[in-house]
Design a protein around this motif. Structure first.
Motif, PDB file in Angstrom:
ATOM      1  N   PRO A  49       5.954  -4.822   4.095  1.00 12.44           N
ATOM      2  CA  PRO A  49       6.831  -5.849   4.676  1.00 12.44           C
ATOM      3  C   PRO A  49       6.289  -7.273   4.509  1.00 12.44           C
ATOM      4  N   ALA A  50       4.980  -7.461   4.646  1.00 17.11           N
ATOM      5  CA  ALA A  50       4.444  -8.829   4.532  1.00 17.11           C
ATOM      6  C   ALA A  50       4.771  -9.414   3.153  1.00 17.11           C
ATOM      7  N   GLY A  51       4.675  -8.594   2.134  1.00 17.60           N
ATOM      8  CA  GLY A  51       4.974  -9.051   0.777  1.00 17.60           C
ATOM      9  C   GLY A  51       6.456  -9.386   0.622  1.00 17.60           C
ATOM     10  N   GLY A  74      10.064  10.072  -2.867  1.00 11.74           N
ATOM     11  CA  GLY A  74      10.167   8.657  -3.238  1.00 11.74           C
ATOM     12  C   GLY A  74      10.205   8.450  -4.745  1.00 11.74           C
ATOM     13  N   ARG A  75       9.702   9.433  -5.490  1.00  9.52           N
ATOM     14  CA  ARG A  75       9.758   9.377  -6.963  1.00  9.52           C
ATOM     15  C   ARG A  75      10.544  10.601  -7.414  1.00  9.52           C
ATOM     16  N   PRO A  76      11.830  10.574  -7.116  1.00  5.14           N
ATOM     17  CA  PRO A  76      12.622  11.791  -7.298  1.00  5.14           C
ATOM     18  C   PRO A  76      13.096  12.004  -8.734  1.00  5.14           C
ATOM     19  N   PRO A  78      -4.528   4.961  -7.220  1.00  5.25           N
ATOM     20  CA  PRO A  78      -4.306   5.840  -6.069  1.00  5.25           C
ATOM     21  C   PRO A  78      -2.855   6.290  -5.967  1.00  5.25           C
ATOM     22  N   CYS A  79      -2.652   7.290  -5.130  1.00  2.00           N
ATOM     23  CA  CYS A  79      -1.309   7.623  -4.628  1.00  2.00           C
ATOM     24  C   CYS A  79      -0.272   7.833  -5.725  1.00  2.00           C
ATOM     25  N   GLY A  80      -0.596   8.514  -6.782  1.00  2.00           N
ATOM     26  CA  GLY A  80       0.424   8.790  -7.795  1.00  2.00           C
ATOM     27  C   GLY A  80       1.400   9.819  -7.248  1.00  2.00           C
ATOM     28  N   SER A  81       2.459   9.314  -6.598  1.00  5.62           N
ATOM     29  CA  SER A  81       3.434  10.252  -6.019  1.00  5.62           C
ATOM     30  C   SER A  81       4.165  10.963  -7.134  1.00  5.62           C
ATOM     31  N   ALA A  82       4.249  12.260  -7.032  1.00  7.16           N
ATOM     32  CA  ALA A  82       4.933  13.131  -7.998  1.00  7.16           C
ATOM     33  C   ALA A  82       4.206  13.249  -9.338  1.00  7.16           C
ATOM     34  N   LEU A 126       4.858   7.082   6.141  1.00  3.51           N
ATOM     35  CA  LEU A 126       3.789   6.230   5.603  1.00  3.51           C
ATOM     36  C   LEU A 126       4.207   5.644   4.258  1.00  3.51           C
ATOM     37  N   PHE A 127       4.819   6.491   3.472  1.00  2.68           N
ATOM     38  CA  PHE A 127       5.262   6.076   2.137  1.00  2.68           C
ATOM     39  C   PHE A 127       6.266   4.926   2.230  1.00  2.68           C
ATOM     40  N   GLU A 128       7.291   5.114   3.073  1.00  3.80           N
ATOM     41  CA  GLU A 128       8.353   4.099   3.139  1.00  3.80           C
ATOM     42  C   GLU A 128       7.785   2.754   3.568  1.00  3.80           C
ATOM     43  N   ASN A 129       6.805   2.790   4.448  1.00  2.00           N
ATOM     44  CA  ASN A 129       6.269   1.553   4.993  1.00  2.00           C
ATOM     45  C   ASN A 129       5.585   0.682   3.952  1.00  2.00           C
ATOM     46  N   VAL A 130       4.974   1.317   2.973  1.00  2.00           N
ATOM     47  CA  VAL A 130       4.223   0.515   1.994  1.00  2.00           C
ATOM     48  C   VAL A 130       4.788   0.603   0.578  1.00  2.00           C
ATOM     49  N   ASN A 131       5.827   1.422   0.420  1.00  2.00           N
ATOM     50  CA  ASN A 131       6.352   1.680  -0.915  1.00  2.00           C
ATOM     51  C   ASN A 131       6.781   0.391  -1.616  1.00  2.00           C
ATOM     52  N   GLY A 162       5.410   6.184 -10.765  1.00  2.00           N
ATOM     53  CA  GLY A 162       4.933   4.804 -10.888  1.00  2.00           C
ATOM     54  C   GLY A 162       3.483   4.670 -10.454  1.00  2.00           C
ATOM     55  N   LEU A 163       2.730   3.863 -11.175  1.00  2.00           N
ATOM     56  CA  LEU A 163       1.333   3.608 -10.822  1.00  2.00           C
ATOM     57  C   LEU A 163       1.128   2.105 -10.739  1.00  2.00           C
ATOM     58  N   GLY A 164       1.092   1.587  -9.531  1.00  4.07           N
ATOM     59  CA  GLY A 164       0.932   0.147  -9.376  1.00  4.07           C
ATOM     60  C   GLY A 164      -0.281  -0.223  -8.543  1.00  4.07           C
ATOM     61  N   ALA A 165      -0.395   0.399  -7.355  1.00  2.00           N
ATOM     62  CA  ALA A 165      -1.432  -0.008  -6.401  1.00  2.00           C
ATOM     63  C   ALA A 165      -2.835   0.194  -6.977  1.00  2.00           C
ATOM     64  N   ASP A 166      -3.765  -0.575  -6.432  1.00  2.00           N
ATOM     65  CA  ASP A 166      -5.174  -0.394  -6.798  1.00  2.00           C
ATOM     66  C   ASP A 166      -5.863   0.433  -5.719  1.00  2.00           C
ATOM     67  N   VAL A 167      -6.969   1.070  -6.095  1.00  2.31           N
ATOM     68  CA  VAL A 167      -7.693   1.871  -5.092  1.00  2.31           C
ATOM     69  C   VAL A 167      -8.283   0.950  -4.022  1.00  2.31           C
ATOM     70  N   GLN A 168      -8.298   1.447  -2.787  1.00  2.00           N
ATOM     71  CA  GLN A 168      -8.892   0.679  -1.694  1.00  2.00           C
ATOM     72  C   GLN A 168     -10.405   0.770  -1.821  1.00  2.00           C
ATOM     73  N   SER A 169     -11.044  -0.370  -1.849  1.00  4.10           N
ATOM     74  CA  SER A 169     -12.506  -0.349  -1.850  1.00  4.10           C
ATOM     75  C   SER A 169     -12.977  -1.662  -1.238  1.00  4.10           C
TER      76      SER A 169
HETATM   77  C1  LIG Z   1       2.454   8.314   0.877  1.00  6.41           C
HETATM   78  C2  LIG Z   1       2.188   7.186  -0.063  1.00  6.41           C
HETATM   79  C3  LIG Z   1       2.614   7.287  -1.377  1.00  6.41           C
HETATM   80  C4  LIG Z   1       2.377   6.247  -2.272  1.00  6.41           C
HETATM   81  N1  LIG Z   1       2.807   6.370  -3.560  1.00  6.41           N
HETATM   82  C5  LIG Z   1       2.535   5.390  -4.439  1.00  6.41           C
HETATM   83  C6  LIG Z   1       2.941   5.511  -5.806  1.00  6.41           C
HETATM   84  O1  LIG Z   1       3.572   6.492  -6.208  1.00  6.41           O
HETATM   85  N2  LIG Z   1       2.600   4.521  -6.654  1.00  6.41           N
HETATM   86  C7  LIG Z   1       1.905   3.417  -6.239  1.00  6.41           C
HETATM   87  O2  LIG Z   1       1.632   2.522  -7.042  1.00  6.41           O
HETATM   88  N3  LIG Z   1       1.506   3.279  -4.972  1.00  6.41           N
HETATM   89  C8  LIG Z   1       1.806   4.233  -4.067  1.00  6.41           C
HETATM   90  N4  LIG Z   1       1.381   4.104  -2.781  1.00  6.41           N
HETATM   91  C9  LIG Z   1       0.472   2.997  -2.453  1.00  6.41           C
HETATM   92  C10 LIG Z   1       1.169   1.784  -1.924  1.00  6.41           C
HETATM   93  O3  LIG Z   1       1.800   1.116  -2.977  1.00  6.41           O
HETATM   94  C11 LIG Z   1       0.094   0.925  -1.254  1.00  6.41           C
HETATM   95  O4  LIG Z   1      -0.358   1.615  -0.115  1.00  6.41           O
HETATM   96  C12 LIG Z   1       0.610  -0.433  -0.881  1.00  6.41           C
HETATM   97  O5  LIG Z   1       0.891  -1.185  -2.016  1.00  6.41           O
HETATM   98  C13 LIG Z   1      -0.400  -1.199  -0.018  1.00  6.41           C
HETATM   99  O6  LIG Z   1      -1.606  -1.334  -0.696  1.00  6.41           O
HETATM  100  P1  LIG Z   1      -2.957  -0.742  -0.095  1.00  6.41           P
HETATM  101  O7  LIG Z   1      -2.719   0.632   0.397  1.00  6.41           O
HETATM  102  O8  LIG Z   1      -3.991  -0.944  -1.118  1.00  6.41           O
HETATM  103  O9  LIG Z   1      -3.202  -1.633   1.198  1.00  6.41           O
HETATM  104  P2  LIG Z   1      -4.385  -2.630   1.476  1.00  6.41           P
HETATM  105  O10 LIG Z   1      -4.295  -3.761   0.517  1.00  6.41           O
HETATM  106  O11 LIG Z   1      -5.674  -1.930   1.576  1.00  6.41           O
HETATM  107  O12 LIG Z   1      -3.962  -3.165   2.901  1.00  6.41           O
HETATM  108  C14 LIG Z   1      -3.955  -2.304   4.033  1.00  6.41           C
HETATM  109  C15 LIG Z   1      -3.032  -2.921   5.059  1.00  6.41           C
HETATM  110  O13 LIG Z   1      -3.561  -4.183   5.462  1.00  6.41           O
HETATM  111  C16 LIG Z   1      -2.510  -5.112   5.687  1.00  6.41           C
HETATM  112  N5  LIG Z   1      -2.559  -6.183   4.678  1.00  6.41           N
HETATM  113  C17 LIG Z   1      -3.291  -6.217   3.555  1.00  6.41           C
HETATM  114  N6  LIG Z   1      -3.079  -7.352   2.879  1.00  6.41           N
HETATM  115  C18 LIG Z   1      -2.184  -8.048   3.577  1.00  6.41           C
HETATM  116  C19 LIG Z   1      -1.563  -9.310   3.413  1.00  6.41           C
HETATM  117  N7  LIG Z   1      -1.838 -10.100   2.370  1.00  6.41           N
HETATM  118  N8  LIG Z   1      -0.691  -9.714   4.334  1.00  6.41           N
HETATM  119  C20 LIG Z   1      -0.411  -8.962   5.415  1.00  6.41           C
HETATM  120  N9  LIG Z   1      -0.950  -7.752   5.621  1.00  6.41           N
HETATM  121  C21 LIG Z   1      -1.838  -7.311   4.734  1.00  6.41           C
HETATM  122  C22 LIG Z   1      -1.217  -4.315   5.560  1.00  6.41           C
HETATM  123  O14 LIG Z   1      -0.866  -3.776   6.803  1.00  6.41           O
HETATM  124  C23 LIG Z   1      -1.620  -3.206   4.573  1.00  6.41           C
HETATM  125  O15 LIG Z   1      -0.762  -2.088   4.658  1.00  6.41           O
HETATM  126  C24 LIG Z   1       1.657   5.093  -1.848  1.00  6.41           C
HETATM  127  C25 LIG Z   1       1.235   4.987  -0.526  1.00  6.41           C
HETATM  128  C26 LIG Z   1       1.491   6.010   0.363  1.00  6.41           C
HETATM  129  C27 LIG Z   1       1.027   5.860   1.783  1.00  6.41           C
END
Ligand SMILES: Cc1cc2nc3c(=O)[nH]c(=O)nc-3n(C[C@H](O)[C@H](O)[C@H](O)COP(=O)(O)OP(=O)(O)OC[C@H]3O[C@@H](n4cnc5c(N)ncnc54)[C@H](O)[C@@H]3O)c2cc1C
Length: 503
Positions: free
Chosen positions: A470-472, A125-127, A209-213, A461-466, A172-179
């Motif tokens: 979908p909700a976003g 995904g980060r080729p 989290p999830c710094g792919s590559a 898993l990656f494609e689904n949240v990359n 890319g580094l965007g997401a925040d850690v899940q807590s």
């Molecule tokens: C294999 C893999 C590689 C990744 N690589 C990268 C990367 O290189 N860089 C990067 O920045 N991120 C990366 N990610 C992280 C990805 O961007 C996040 O997983 C994504 O943004 C979702 O955030 P979260 O995991 O914190 O989900 P959470 O916010 O914890 O939410 C978990 C789930 O709850 C549901 N949910 C939460 N909030 C809502 C809402 N408002 N409406 C509807 N449903 C909701 C959804 O189903 C969501 O998937 C990667 C993830 C995976 C699995």
């Protein structure tokens, strides 16, 4: 440009690249790429051990070797046609860093993405072709950055220029850690934030989290997501070299099998893209690498900043879909099921998925929007295309599994084929249509790696949240104005009422 000048602009950026990089060309060789990764980066693998050299680590090496082959391809006449472009000074540079100013530029970049997608099956995904990532988007809105700080907008321009001249690979580094979600965002312990503003830069603490590559590339581009309640000290856009002092990359468990190329055709050939939790323990980001800080206005420019990367994701998935359709056709031919109407329907569905995605891609390019001198593919088609690609993907993968019947389970290993008392019987009993039993077995090993293996599941898993789940994407589509003119026309034609506000 003179060698010395290039080197000095590198150090200006604060990137601690090894000596020799960018010395005589804007292109790296595979070996230069490998050696550039031996830069003191701190990585803890799934065994809890520090990785002294990523290029020899069993779980990182495969992906690195595959990227290195792409670096080498830039130096061949054939490879250069798609992977390289000429800069204004006449020198060749990676097309990953080509800033699109015309539709032809977008098409050229698309050809490059196609090239790398076919050789990686789009499983990274980060080729290698990801290039500037979010930085080009920041360049597009540099007037908005400059309004806050001209210095930062200069930094963006310099980073994009240096990246192109040094053939950097980014992540890319965007997401925040899940807590704990019950804790307000501003108080979350792992939230990445600036804990010290120094005259020469920022000191960051927390995690991403999830710094792919991240372990296999040079530099991450950190950006703040549009999260309600985000604190100003977390509004940081900057470049983060993987070897930054105080930064630790903690790898997830490996997913690619360490097999031979017959038993694991995909895993053994391309390895895996790593993912890492990045722990920032007071990481110093030199001023030159800061692109934005405490400027909430940039959070409003989500698509302008991310548009090129989101288009990249869509393009990769469109070519990945072509690979799925091609694979489906091969499979039904080898199984001799290709005359069954329902089987043809399934192949048609996969083909329609591929063609549909390409229609979104082409439309987004043809109606690209000029922003800050760059051509950004139109969100009107990129976001719905991405939504379609992700929502349909599980069904398409399932069709591939369904069409395979027992094929992916009646697979034998090279050890089993090599037994004198077994191999000849397998040859005799399991032939396909127009292919030998062993060739059919090889094909299903390939399909397993692409659709069912642990590596394949990580990609799913990656494609689904990359880059936005979908909700976003649905939320962004809902916000779009396109429906207004459609509504007006239907209302006018049939004299339908306009709702009074507040009723
Ligand atoms: C294999 C893999 C590689 C990744 N690589 C990268 C990367 O290189 N860089 C990067 O920045 N991120 C990366 N990610 C992280 C990805 O961007 C996040 O997983 C994504 O943004 C979702 O955030 P979260 O995991 O914190 O989900 P959470 O916010 O914890 O939410 C978990 C789930 O709850 C549901 N949910 C939460 N909030 C809502 C809402 N408002 N409406 C509807 N449903 C909701 C959804 O189903 C969501 O998937 C990667 C993830 C995976 C699995």
């Amino acid at each position: 440009m003179a060698v010395e000048q290039q080197a000095s602009s590198l150090s200006e950026l604060g990137l601690r690249l090894p000596e020799g990089l960018g010395k005589s060309s804007y292109l790296m060789t595979g070996d230069e790429y490998r050696s550039s990764l031996r830069d003191g980066r701190r990585i803890i693998d799934a065994g809890g051990l520090e990785v002294p050299d990523v290029t020899t680590h069993p779980n990182l090496r495969g992906g690195i070797d595959h990227n290195a082959a792409a670096y080498d391809a830039q130096w061949t006449d054939e490879g250069a046609k798609t992977t390289v472009h000429q800069r204004d000074d006449g020198r060749a540079a990676s097309s990953a860093w080509l800033l699109p100013r015309t539709v032809d530029d977008l098409r050229h970049k698309r050809a490059f993405i196609r090239w790398n997608t076919y050789r990686t099956l789009g499983m990274f995904g980060r080729p290698f072709d990801y290039g500037y990532g979010t930085a080009a988007g920041l360049l597009a809105v540099s007037d908005r950055i400059a309004a806050h700080s001209p210095e930062w907008s200069d930094n963006v321009a310099r980073f994009v220029d240096t990246g192109a001249r040094t053939n950097l690979m980014t992540f890319g580094l965007g997401a925040d850690v899940q807590s704990d979600r019950s804790i307000p965002l501003a108080q979350k312990p792992g939230r990445l934030r600036c804990v010290e503003e120094r005259p020469d830069g920022l000191v960051l603490y927390g995690a991403k989290p999830c710094g792919s590559a991240a372990a296999q590339a040079h530099v991450g581009i950190l950006n703040t997501l549009v999260s309600p309640g985000v604190n100003p000290d977390s509004m940081v856009y900057c470049a983060v070299p993987s070897n930054s002092e105080g930064l630790t990359l903690v790898l997830r468990p490996p997913v690619a099998k360490q097999g031979n190329t017959e038993d694991s055709p995909v895993d053994a050939r391309i390895g895996e893209e790593s993912d890492a939790l990045l722990i920032f323990n007071r990481v110093f980001i030199p001023r030159d690498l800061v692109f934005n800080y405490k400027n909430p206005e940039l959070l409003e420019s989500y698509y302008e900043v991310q548009g090129l990367t989101l288009w990249h994701v869509l393009v990769r998935l469109a070519y990945r879909a072509q690979i799925f359709a091609a694979t489906a056709q091969m499979m039904v031919t080898y199984l001799g099921t290709d005359k069954i109407p329902q089987v043809r329907d399934a192949v048609s569905d996969i083909t329609a998925y591929a063609e549909g995605l390409m229609a979104y891609v082409v439309a987004s390019e043809e109606q690209a929007v000029e922003i800050g001198g760059l051509l950004i593919p139109n969100e009107r088609y990129v976001t719905p295309g991405r939504l379609y690609s992700v929502v349909e993907l599980p069904r398409i993968m399932q069709l591939l599994r369904e069409l395979s019947g027992q094929g992916m389970i009646t697979r034998m290993t090279t050890e089993q084929w090599s037994r004198a008392d077994l191999g000849p019987l397998l040859d005799e009993f399991l032939p396909g249509t127009g292919v030998t039993a062993r060739e059919k077995n090889y094909f299903f090993n390939f399909l397993w790696d692409m659709t069912c293996s642990e590596n394949a599941m990580r990609v799913a898993l990656f494609e689904n949240v990359n880059s936005l789940p979908p909700a976003g994407m649905r939320a962004r589509i809902f916000q779009s104005q396109e429906r207004d003119s459609w509504m007006r026309d239907v209302m006018n034609e049939f004299r339908l009422p306009t709702a009074t506000q507040g009723v």
